[in-house]
Write an enzyme that holds these catalytic residues in place. Structure first.
Site, PDB file in Angstrom:
ATOM      1  N   ASN A 190       0.802  -1.239   0.000  1.00  0.00           N
ATOM      2  CA  ASN A 190       0.000   0.000   0.000  1.00  0.00           C
ATOM      3  C   ASN A 190       0.833   1.286   0.000  1.00  0.00           C
ATOM      4  O   ASN A 190       0.414   2.305  -0.542  1.00  0.00           O
ATOM      5  CB  ASN A 190      -1.040  -0.006   1.129  1.00  0.00           C
ATOM      6  CG  ASN A 190      -0.431  -0.087   2.504  1.00  0.00           C
ATOM      7  OD1 ASN A 190       0.731  -0.474   2.663  1.00  0.00           O
ATOM      8  ND2 ASN A 190      -1.189   0.272   3.506  1.00  0.00           N
ATOM      9  N   HIS A 225       9.189  -8.213  -0.426  1.00  0.00           N
ATOM     10  CA  HIS A 225       8.104  -7.255  -0.680  1.00  0.00           C
ATOM     11  C   HIS A 225       6.868  -7.990  -1.208  1.00  0.00           C
ATOM     12  O   HIS A 225       6.939  -9.158  -1.585  1.00  0.00           O
ATOM     13  CB  HIS A 225       8.583  -6.194  -1.679  1.00  0.00           C
ATOM     14  CG  HIS A 225       8.070  -4.816  -1.359  1.00  0.00           C
ATOM     15  ND1 HIS A 225       6.836  -4.603  -0.774  1.00  0.00           N
ATOM     16  CD2 HIS A 225       8.609  -3.578  -1.518  1.00  0.00           C
ATOM     17  CE1 HIS A 225       6.651  -3.306  -0.598  1.00  0.00           C
ATOM     18  NE2 HIS A 225       7.716  -2.661  -1.033  1.00  0.00           N
ATOM     19  N   GLU A 265       3.453  -4.742  12.554  1.00  0.00           N
ATOM     20  CA  GLU A 265       2.579  -3.587  12.351  1.00  0.00           C
ATOM     21  C   GLU A 265       1.465  -4.099  11.461  1.00  0.00           C
ATOM     22  O   GLU A 265       1.667  -4.298  10.265  1.00  0.00           O
ATOM     23  CB  GLU A 265       3.407  -2.464  11.703  1.00  0.00           C
ATOM     24  CG  GLU A 265       2.830  -1.096  11.928  1.00  0.00           C
ATOM     25  CD  GLU A 265       1.815  -0.760  10.870  1.00  0.00           C
ATOM     26  OE1 GLU A 265       0.609  -1.051  11.104  1.00  0.00           O
ATOM     27  OE2 GLU A 265       2.203  -0.225   9.829  1.00  0.00           O
ATOM     28  N   CYS A 301      -3.462   1.181   6.828  1.00  0.00           N
ATOM     29  CA  CYS A 301      -3.760   0.625   8.157  1.00  0.00           C
ATOM     30  C   CYS A 301      -4.269   1.711   9.094  1.00  0.00           C
ATOM     31  O   CYS A 301      -5.118   1.460   9.941  1.00  0.00           O
ATOM     32  CB  CYS A 301      -2.515  -0.049   8.738  1.00  0.00           C
ATOM     33  SG  CYS A 301      -1.081   1.027   8.784  1.00  0.00           S
TER      34      CYS A 301
END
Ligand SMILES: O=CCCCC(=O)O
Length: 450
Positions: free
Chosen positions: A130, A154, A227, A261
């Site tokens: 994102n 990634h 995270e 997020c």
């Protein structure tokens, strides 16, 4: 093979072969070899290279941003801002890493005692699509400055950005192999974590990916930082400044086409403001410019993949079946999802309970402060919350009751290199950015001299 298509044009961008086990192991050995000399470099050397990196990002930002737009459909102007933010985090750690990692003298009965902050070695970063550059740079800048070296796994739809990041590090003059991009698939990540020369792992991504990575790391007694998702609340108290709050809520929910997020996903509004606020919000959302992500004026574009838009549609539809009302938007065309406001949302509905990763705002009313606090804390996520009120003192008194990792008053929850970033509950653990972020992969070595 790892394949990806441009979500806006559908054209195929790449179809590349993932590394095999031997190549992965060789990359890990190379990174570990690079660590042996990198950890001994002086801060002045690291600072020079990190500043070069910041300058390269700044000078190449338009070109780099185009890759982001191509790979995941981020509107170009927001992609340029993302690259600028990467330059900022490089500058921040250029200026601050040395003092953040200075020995800490502690008075004891010894002749001298102190803590020395030393790098631990090869750290794996598993990163999402994102913010394809920013998520990587907020790991890379502090960790290279600390003397660690990095491996990157990634997301499979941003492999061009991943390759460019490694090239940028090399172009800035960093020694070979201090940062290596591994084009691999998710099912190859465990092998990397298990390797004895990999010392820790950081992941930004879904709860499912977080569980998988953290449990593998735990099996091998390696540290992890997670995270994960969020379902941040935007809490609008009855004394909020309506116009400013509207502006901030629109940014909080709809930037990056809602795929963040820390986006404000649940609007909790005092019942006395509900009608006026939602009507004005609808007008603002109507004015958002949707379209081609390559057009610098576009604010909302396609989501990064069609299946993500489909998932959002399902969450919306189930919530509507349970009584939520679509006030604007609600339609999907392949990967494009109209900016949507869903009203009359109640706990128990998917858009309240789950993370909605796209341009959909769920609106719930509350009667009083206690109910607002309960609604915020009712979420399993705990990344951040925004409170809107003209009485700062009253809003500050609410903070202690909130379970999240961050509380922003009259502002959207945002990351900033100077302040810690991270969550509680299923949003993960550990912190990125600031002093806390650089300390995550450090051996805090106690030294005692009698
Ligand atoms: O999904 C997480 C996005 C974080 C964006 C930011 O740090 O601004």
């Amino acid at each position: 093979m790892i394949k990806s298509n441009n979500p806006y044009t559908q054209e195929e961008l790449y179809n590349i072969e993932e590394l095999n086990e031997k190549e992965i192991n060789q990359s890990i050995e190379d990174a570990d070899q690079a660590f042996k000399s990198w950890k001994k470099t002086k801060f002045s050397e690291r600072q020079k290279l990190m500043l070069n990196l910041a300058e390269t990002l700044e000078s190449d930002k338009k070109k780099l941003a185009k890759t982001i737009t191509q790979e995941m459909g981020k509107p170009l102007s927001q992609a340029i801002s993302e690259i600028e933010k990467c330059a900022w985090v490089c500058e921040y750690y250029t200026e601050n890493a040395e003092s953040q990692l200075a020995d800490k003298i502690i008075e004891t009965d010894a002749q001298k005692s102190y803590v020395s902050y030393e790098p631990i070695g090869v750290v794996l970063a598993v990163m999402p699509w994102n913010y394809p550059y920013w998520q990587v740079f907020r790991f890379l800048a502090p960790q290279l400055m600390a003397g660690n070296v990095g491996l990157l796994k990634h997301a499979s739809n941003v492999m061009l950005s991943a390759k460019k990041i490694q090239e940028l590090v090399e172009k800035a003059g960093f020694p070979k192999d201090v940062f290596i991009n591994l084009p691999i698939k998710s099912d190859q990540v465990n092998k990397v974590i298990q390797h004895p020369k990999v010392k820790a792992v950081t992941l930004t991504g879904s709860e499912k990916a977080g569980k998988a990575v953290a449990s593998e790391a735990a099996k091998h007694i390696k540290k992890s930082v997670l995270e994960l998702g969020g379902s941040n609340a935007l809490v609008v108290f009855k004394d909020a400044n309506i116009d400013q709050t509207l502006e901030t809520c629109v940014q909080a929910r709809f930037q990056n086409t809602g795929q963040s997020c820390i986006a404000g996903k649940r609007l909790l509004i005092h019942e006395s403001l509900h009608e006026e606020f939602v009507d004005k919000l609808i007008t603002k959302v109507k004015d958002l410019k949707s379209g081609d992500p390559n057009d610098e004026n576009t604010f909302i574009s396609v989501m990064a993949r069609e299946d993500l838009a489909e998932e959002l549609e399902k969450q919306m539809q189930k919530s509507v079946d349970q009584g939520a009302k679509i006030r604007i938007g609600g339609k999907r065309d392949q990967a494009y999802f109209e900016p949507t406001i869903l009203d009359d949302v109640k706990p128990g509905m998917p858009v309240f309970e789950e993370e909605t990763f796209g341009p959909l705002l769920a609106v719930t009313t509350f009667k009083d402060e206690k109910e607002a606090i309960d609604l915020v804390n009712q979420s399993n996520f705990g990344l951040g919350v925004s409170l809107f009120s003209s009485d700062i003192k009253a809003a500050e008194d609410v903070i202690v009751n909130l379970e999240d990792g961050a509380v922003f008053i009259n502002e959207l929850v945002k990351s900033d290199p100077r302040i810690p970033f991270g969550g509680t509950k299923t949003s993960g653990y550990g912190r990125e950015l600031s002093d806390d972020g650089i300390m995550e992969f450090i051996n805090k070595k106690t030294v005692y001299i009698k």
